[in-house]
Write a protein that holds these residues in place. Structure first.
Motif, PDB file in Angstrom:
ATOM      1  N   THR A  68       0.820  -1.201   0.000  1.00 46.23           N
ATOM      2  CA  THR A  68       0.000   0.000   0.000  1.00 46.23           C
ATOM      3  C   THR A  68       0.860   1.260   0.000  1.00 46.23           C
ATOM      4  OG1 THR A  68      -1.735  -1.170   1.201  1.00 46.23           O
ATOM      5  CG2 THR A  68      -1.833   1.234   1.212  1.00 46.23           C
ATOM      6  N   LEU A  69       1.908   1.245   0.803  1.00 45.38           N
ATOM      7  CA  LEU A  69       2.751   2.437   0.905  1.00 45.38           C
ATOM      8  C   LEU A  69       3.655   2.637  -0.303  1.00 45.38           C
ATOM      9  CD1 LEU A  69       3.758   2.428   4.682  1.00 45.38           C
ATOM     10  CD2 LEU A  69       2.030   3.807   3.520  1.00 45.38           C
ATOM     11  N   SER A  70       3.701   1.662  -1.192  1.00 47.37           N
ATOM     12  CA  SER A  70       4.518   1.839  -2.389  1.00 47.37           C
ATOM     13  C   SER A  70       4.009   3.000  -3.243  1.00 47.37           C
ATOM     14  CB  SER A  70       4.539   0.550  -3.218  1.00 47.37           C
ATOM     15  OG  SER A  70       3.241   0.246  -3.708  1.00 47.37           O
ATOM     16  N   VAL A  71       2.751   3.403  -3.026  1.00 46.11           N
ATOM     17  CA  VAL A  71       2.226   4.561  -3.763  1.00 46.11           C
ATOM     18  C   VAL A  71       2.814   5.861  -3.224  1.00 46.11           C
ATOM     19  CG1 VAL A  71       0.080   3.341  -4.245  1.00 46.11           C
ATOM     20  CG2 VAL A  71       0.200   4.862  -2.272  1.00 46.11           C
ATOM     21  N   LEU A  72       3.398   5.805  -2.027  1.00 46.41           N
ATOM     22  CA  LEU A  72       3.998   7.002  -1.434  1.00 46.41           C
ATOM     23  C   LEU A  72       5.522   6.987  -1.535  1.00 46.41           C
ATOM     24  CD1 LEU A  72       1.928   7.142   1.880  1.00 46.41           C
ATOM     25  CD2 LEU A  72       1.443   8.326  -0.269  1.00 46.41           C
ATOM     26  N   HIS A  73       6.031   5.940  -2.166  1.00 46.52           N
ATOM     27  CA  HIS A  73       7.477   5.753  -2.141  1.00 46.52           C
ATOM     28  C   HIS A  73       7.937   5.269  -3.503  1.00 46.52           C
ATOM     29  CE1 HIS A  73      11.312   3.745  -1.097  1.00 46.52           C
ATOM     30  NE2 HIS A  73      11.364   4.612  -0.107  1.00 46.52           N
ATOM     31  N   ASP A  74       9.033   5.754  -3.980  1.00 46.98           N
ATOM     32  CA  ASP A  74       9.572   5.317  -5.268  1.00 46.98           C
ATOM     33  C   ASP A  74      10.225   3.951  -5.099  1.00 46.98           C
ATOM     34  OD1 ASP A  74       8.773   7.599  -6.580  1.00 46.98           O
ATOM     35  OD2 ASP A  74      10.609   8.678  -6.067  1.00 46.98           O
ATOM     36  N   ALA A 104       4.513   5.969   8.604  1.00 46.22           N
ATOM     37  CA  ALA A 104       3.221   5.524   8.084  1.00 46.22           C
ATOM     38  C   ALA A 104       3.047   4.028   8.285  1.00 46.22           C
ATOM     39  CB  ALA A 104       3.107   5.874   6.602  1.00 46.22           C
ATOM     40  N   ALA A 105       4.112   3.263   8.054  1.00 43.05           N
ATOM     41  CA  ALA A 105       4.031   1.810   8.200  1.00 43.05           C
ATOM     42  C   ALA A 105       3.756   1.427   9.653  1.00 43.05           C
ATOM     43  CB  ALA A 105       5.328   1.173   7.721  1.00 43.05           C
ATOM     44  N   ILE A 106       4.450   2.073  10.580  1.00 42.62           N
ATOM     45  CA  ILE A 106       4.253   1.770  11.998  1.00 42.62           C
ATOM     46  C   ILE A 106       2.830   2.116  12.427  1.00 42.62           C
ATOM     47  CG2 ILE A 106       4.938   2.431  14.335  1.00 42.62           C
ATOM     48  CD1 ILE A 106       7.800   2.756  13.240  1.00 42.62           C
ATOM     49  N   THR A 107       2.333   3.264  11.950  1.00 40.11           N
ATOM     50  CA  THR A 107       0.970   3.678  12.280  1.00 40.11           C
ATOM     51  C   THR A 107      -0.044   2.664  11.788  1.00 40.11           C
ATOM     52  OG1 THR A 107       1.572   6.018  12.186  1.00 40.11           O
ATOM     53  CG2 THR A 107      -0.767   5.481  11.957  1.00 40.11           C
TER      54      THR A 107
END
Length: 362
Positions: free
Chosen positions: A46-52, A314-317
């Motif tokens: 999911t967080l890959s959209v916020l990270h290159d 974000a991942a920890i949250t």
């Protein structure tokens, strides 16, 4: 715990031990670890959209393979000392997995509508709810609406096949199911790539359940090995998962490591009873809730994170919020529903003639 009530409880407790009143604490811990692996992988996806670039190791998806091996192990342990009929077995399993899965699926469908990601069609919703393999138009993969539910489709497939051979001895169940699943897998090369149902049914994944059954059959012998040897086996298997690269298919690569991890846990059972692992065992209780509810939590939180949000924070949250939601789901929903299900199963049996397989077992 004896008789009808005892059998219902054993079938609903996911890691009942061979003594009939005890539990494999190692299996509880593995369920927690497997659910955490899947959670971390999905958070990273999911967080890959916020990270290159990718931020999740692919080997974490082996948590599902561990679940499959554990499921085969538990089904043998839960039924070998307290015989149960196929109908009762299937009712107990459906009562265990269906309520939370249906609620989570419906909530996820509502969330998609609220976030304007498109309402699922009635056909898609029904196939998801009733464990029918199909191609998800959102992912292009053979997954249900609530993506982690693909593993439940395999669970239900295994339960039906397991129920059909309950009349056999444990050793024969293993041989028969192993032969059937292996035979079905032989047709995989003939299956059209776009046929989700046949693609899933001819997968070698069900053989992981059979491997778990075999481990349960050998559990007594394994328990006589030194606990430290089991711990080493677990460490080596996890290290292999995380470091070895291969072109093998998922099951051929993840399967042996998952089997080794579960085998190591059974051997190292005394170590898993340490008080320091208490929180992990409690998370094992809530692992089903964690597995099914974390996509809801992650999907809810993602829009609240700005594109520049630090990935680690974000991942920890997301992870902490998912674990909290899992415990809330477990105590507020799973436990009450499990109590109602036990009453329903006992009530159904009270109106039916008892069979030899359904009588008290000692």
């Amino acid at each position: 715990m004896r008789g009808e009530e005892g059998r219902a409880e054993m079938l609903e407790r996911p890691s009942a031990g061979p003594a009939g009143h005890d539990e494999y604490q190692s299996i509880q811990c593995l369920r927690a670890l497997a659910a955490l692996m899947v959670l971390v992988y999905h958070v990273g996806t999911t967080l890959s959209v916020l990270h290159d670039g990718p931020v999740r190791p692919h080997w974490l998806t082996a948590g599902v393979d561990i679940f499959f091996v554990v499921s085969g192990f538990v089904m043998v342990v839960a039924t070998r000392r307290r015989p149960v009929g196929p109908g009762r077995f299937l009712r107990a399993r459906m009562a265990r997995i269906v309520p939370l899965y249906w609620v989570a699926t419906l909530l996820y469908a509502a969330l998609l509508v609220l976030q304007r990601q498109g309402a699922p069609s009635l056909e898609e919703l029904l196939k998801s709810l009733f464990f029918v393999f199909y191609t998800n138009p959102r992912t292009g993969e053979p997954t249900p609406l609530l993506v982690p539910g693909w593993s439940l489709n395999y669970e239900v497939y295994f339960y039906v096949m397991f129920a059909a051979v309950l009349w056999l001895s444990v050793a024969r169940r293993i041989l028969v199911l192993g032969a059937i699943f292996a035979f079905i897998c032989m047709f995989r090369p003939l299956v059209p790539a776009d046929d989700a149902l046949l693609f899933r049914l001819t997968s070698p994944h069900p053989l992981e359940f059979v491997a778990g059954m075999a481990l349960a059959y050998a559990a007594s012998a394994a328990s006589r090995l030194p606990a430290w040897s089991g711990a080493i086996l677990i460490a080596v298997a996890f290290a292999g998962l995380a470091t070895i690269g291969t072109g093998l298919s998922r099951v051929l690569f993840f399967g042996p490591f998952a089997i080794a991890i579960v085998a190591g846990a059974v051997i190292a059972e005394p170590l898993f009873r340490m008080a320091v692992l208490g929180p992990l065992r409690r998370l094992g209780d809530a692992s089903y809730s964690l597995y099914l509810t974390h996509p809801l939590v992650v999907t809810l939180l993602l829009p609240l994170l700005a594109p520049g949000t630090a990935v680690a924070g974000a991942a920890i949250t997301m992870a902490i919020a998912s674990i909290v939601a899992a415990f809330l789901s477990y105590h507020a929903f799973e436990l009450p529903i499990a109590g109602l299900a036990r009453g329903w199963i006992r009530g159904r049996r009270s109106n039916a003639p008892a069979t030899e397989a359904d009588r008290p077992s000692g």
